[in-house]
Design an enzyme around this catalytic site. Sequence first.
Site, PDB file in Angstrom:
ATOM      1  N   HIS A 228      -1.691  -3.330   3.543  1.00  0.00           N
ATOM      2  CA  HIS A 228      -1.949  -2.332   4.578  1.00  0.00           C
ATOM      3  C   HIS A 228      -0.776  -2.224   5.545  1.00  0.00           C
ATOM      4  CE1 HIS A 228      -4.306   0.766   6.389  1.00  0.00           C
ATOM      5  NE2 HIS A 228      -3.902   0.331   7.558  1.00  0.00           N
ATOM      6  N   TYR A 232       2.241   1.023   7.449  1.00  0.00           N
ATOM      7  CA  TYR A 232       2.927   1.206   8.736  1.00  0.00           C
ATOM      8  C   TYR A 232       4.434   1.186   8.547  1.00  0.00           C
ATOM      9  CZ  TYR A 232      -1.749   0.715  10.361  1.00  0.00           C
ATOM     10  OH  TYR A 232      -3.090   0.915  10.517  1.00  0.00           O
ATOM     11  N   HIS A 379      -7.426  10.504   0.824  1.00  0.00           N
ATOM     12  CA  HIS A 379      -6.989  10.045   2.152  1.00  0.00           C
ATOM     13  C   HIS A 379      -5.490   9.774   2.183  1.00  0.00           C
ATOM     14  CE1 HIS A 379      -6.768   7.688   5.841  1.00  0.00           C
ATOM     15  NE2 HIS A 379      -6.255   6.697   5.151  1.00  0.00           N
ATOM     16  N   PHE A 380      -4.991   9.001   1.215  1.00  0.00           N
ATOM     17  CA  PHE A 380      -3.587   8.614   1.383  1.00  0.00           C
ATOM     18  C   PHE A 380      -2.601   9.689   0.930  1.00  0.00           C
ATOM     19  CE2 PHE A 380      -4.473   5.815  -2.484  1.00  0.00           C
ATOM     20  CZ  PHE A 380      -3.656   6.490  -3.368  1.00  0.00           C
ATOM     21  N   HIS A 381      -3.109  10.739   0.260  1.00  0.00           N
ATOM     22  CA  HIS A 381      -2.203  11.869   0.039  1.00  0.00           C
ATOM     23  C   HIS A 381      -2.004  12.676   1.324  1.00  0.00           C
ATOM     24  CE1 HIS A 381      -2.428  10.899  -4.221  1.00  0.00           C
ATOM     25  NE2 HIS A 381      -1.381  11.677  -4.372  1.00  0.00           N
ATOM     26  N   ARG A 442     -11.729   6.681  -8.513  1.00  0.00           N
ATOM     27  CA  ARG A 442     -10.285   6.856  -8.614  1.00  0.00           C
ATOM     28  C   ARG A 442      -9.800   6.057  -9.827  1.00  0.00           C
ATOM     29  NH1 ARG A 442      -7.735   2.739  -4.070  1.00  0.00           N
ATOM     30  NH2 ARG A 442      -5.779   3.547  -4.886  1.00  0.00           N
ATOM     31  N   ARG A 443      -8.501   6.131 -10.132  1.00  0.00           N
ATOM     32  CA  ARG A 443      -7.866   5.277 -11.134  1.00  0.00           C
ATOM     33  C   ARG A 443      -8.552   5.339 -12.493  1.00  0.00           C
ATOM     34  NH1 ARG A 443      -6.052  -0.252  -8.224  1.00  0.00           N
ATOM     35  NH2 ARG A 443      -4.216   0.783  -7.450  1.00  0.00           N
TER      36      ARG A 443
END
Lengths: 559, 201
Positions: A228, A232, A379-381, A442-443
Amino acid sequence: MTYVDDFPGEARVVRTALAIAFASIGLGGALGVLQALYRTGYDRSLFSAVDYYSILTAHGVLMALVFTTFFIVGLFAWGVTRSLDTGLRDLRFTWGWLGLMTLGTVLAFVSVLGGIVGWIPTHAAVLYTFYAPLEASPTFYLGLALLIVGSWGAGVDYVLALRDWRADNPDERIPLQTFMAVATMLLWFVCTLGVAVEVVVFLLPWSLGLIPRVDPLLTRTLFWYFGHAVVYFWLLPAYFVWYTIFPKLSGGRLFSDPLARVVFVLFLVLSTPVGVHHQYGDPGLSQGLKFVQMTSTYFILLPSLLTAFTVVASMEHGARQRGGEGRFGWLRALPWEKPSFSGIALAGLAFAASGFGGMVNAGLNVNALVHNTMWVPGHFHLTVGTAVALTFMAITYWLLPQLSGKRLRLRTLAAVQPYLWFVGMVFMSNAMHRVGLAGVPRRTSEPQYEQVLFNTPIATMGELHLQTVGGALLLFVSLLCFLAVVVSTWLGDRGAEPIAVSGHIPEALSGPEHSPRILDDFRVWVALTLLLLLIAYGPPLAAMVQNGLFAPGSAPIPA
Amino acid sequence: MEIHRLEKIWIAVSLVFIVALIASIVYGVAGIGVGTIGDTGQQLDPNGLEDTRFADPGGHWVDDDHYVVNVVARQFLFQPGTQEPIMVPANTTVTFYVTSPDVVHGFDVVGTQLNAMVIPGQETKLTTEFDEPKSYGIICHEYCGAGHQSMAGQLVVVPADEIPKNASAASGNATTTNASASADVANASAQASVATPEVSA
């Protein structure tokens, strides 16, 4: 004088790092389109359901690890030398770490390619989280290790430049860009320690047969110690752009230098003891530990909320300097036709939206509704795939002329590119979030099961698949526009036209002289970071290794 | 250090917001009793499942209102779940124990909060209660190798009296009730309402 005239050697380093980053995003983006077509069932003729996982691994590694890391070390090399107005200590060292990163990247990528191309004797369809006991070829782990160790060299380079500057300017405050770059690299040192131990101590010797077993829970916990904080490491360079360059692009200047420093210190201190929020669904970790790390996860919202304030305030200040008026009317006064501005503004908007999704993910129990569903890549796209990637592309339009001495070309294409990306991502990410809520995992190459009927609210699955594919195609067109602008500019003649951008960055409205000097003392913040880490990770790691480093152990199972 | 008045207000609002988010989760855990997966304190040798509760996977009653199902998730099926559905009683406390002898898998009962990881060497414990007879799909949602996309199973909730109370037989009941239960699957899945089982550990 532009940057390339002041620091020709450093400019060459930055250009090289950026070129590798752009090659990866081009390749990774093409693979992304193939995945969208395959998953949704639009086209499954090009490769098999099994090859999908090698392609997914390559997409994840190229986008999340290679594109980001190369762009970041380049961006920071520019920021540090520009803001200190001093070159790097020894460019041979600089080329050394950049070479190491490149070698690692090639090694890891070829290892993954071996899963598809018959004559390459490697396999690495382990995805970019490479959970043991699924095993990749040793070259994959070695490649990742070299990429990380090389990037450590970048951090050392910036710190050395800061120390040289410090010797000449003992009483001055660290320039903001250098402060941010060094804080980010310190975060990177702290968090990559976890994945370095995972790879070098456990997975690499295990894949070589030197140790028979590894503990799957221990290795994945080490991964998430890194997993995680790494977000950042991607995000802070975008913040670096939002704080130090974006206000100028809006027509004004930064609101507050001291608060920018506080934000980066908060990230340094808080960003690693949160990794367990990726493991809420894991057995073998207590709910108490998960609760503690959830709390720090929610507190790391604070520096992002502060950033939202500064970005909007700086934009409004800039707009009013440009003659904007009214409560919201000032928005019209902003330079929306300039891709460096519009790209960052849209990136910020995407980040605000994804922040709310992140609050859902971070909830100890709410997480069960979305864990490992399509919601998560949705979310992470938005975060790394838009807030970070679109910021990087946008600032390239501003930076590349200064790095090359060449005026940006294909400027109309550049002007529409950020909007294309944003619209494409709105469609794709929205559809991914919604199929995720219906439970689609996912995946998975072919997420259709005879036992399961996914219940999508409002739109049908077919409509959402169309949105996914349509969005992915728009994103790819946007990516091609970006690459066309970059390549065309690169091939242009130096000095044929004035570059039409100025690298001058105005002082903040409230300067660093108003902030306590202790903010600049990184030793204090690193010590505090390590203390928090000891509290957050000491007990669970101690418990895991109590019955031996390699127990309960699993032998390798080739992916 | 000088902080703008508006920024001070923003910081205060942000902190209240963060505390409220944490409070909402605390309420969910302590007030409603919806937690997440915890640590059972039990580790096992992935290669030695024959000495554990997973030696003979399946369901059994532990007492009148508690039913336990031991599930092995392996490349690329759930035992039970894939070749035969997992049968569990409605309106009864049901505990699932899941482990893996090979790689990391997922255990996601679609449409419920039963969503967890399955890790070799660890046992995943999920406790819940289903309100009514219904059929659910189970998906492995963690990539587990070349056949991952085919790894799925079925969970069928039936009236409690349809599962024989032969507590001693850890095996067998899932298969013996199979014939009568599968008739109910059609009825159960015809019902529109969605049961939302709660997870607590």
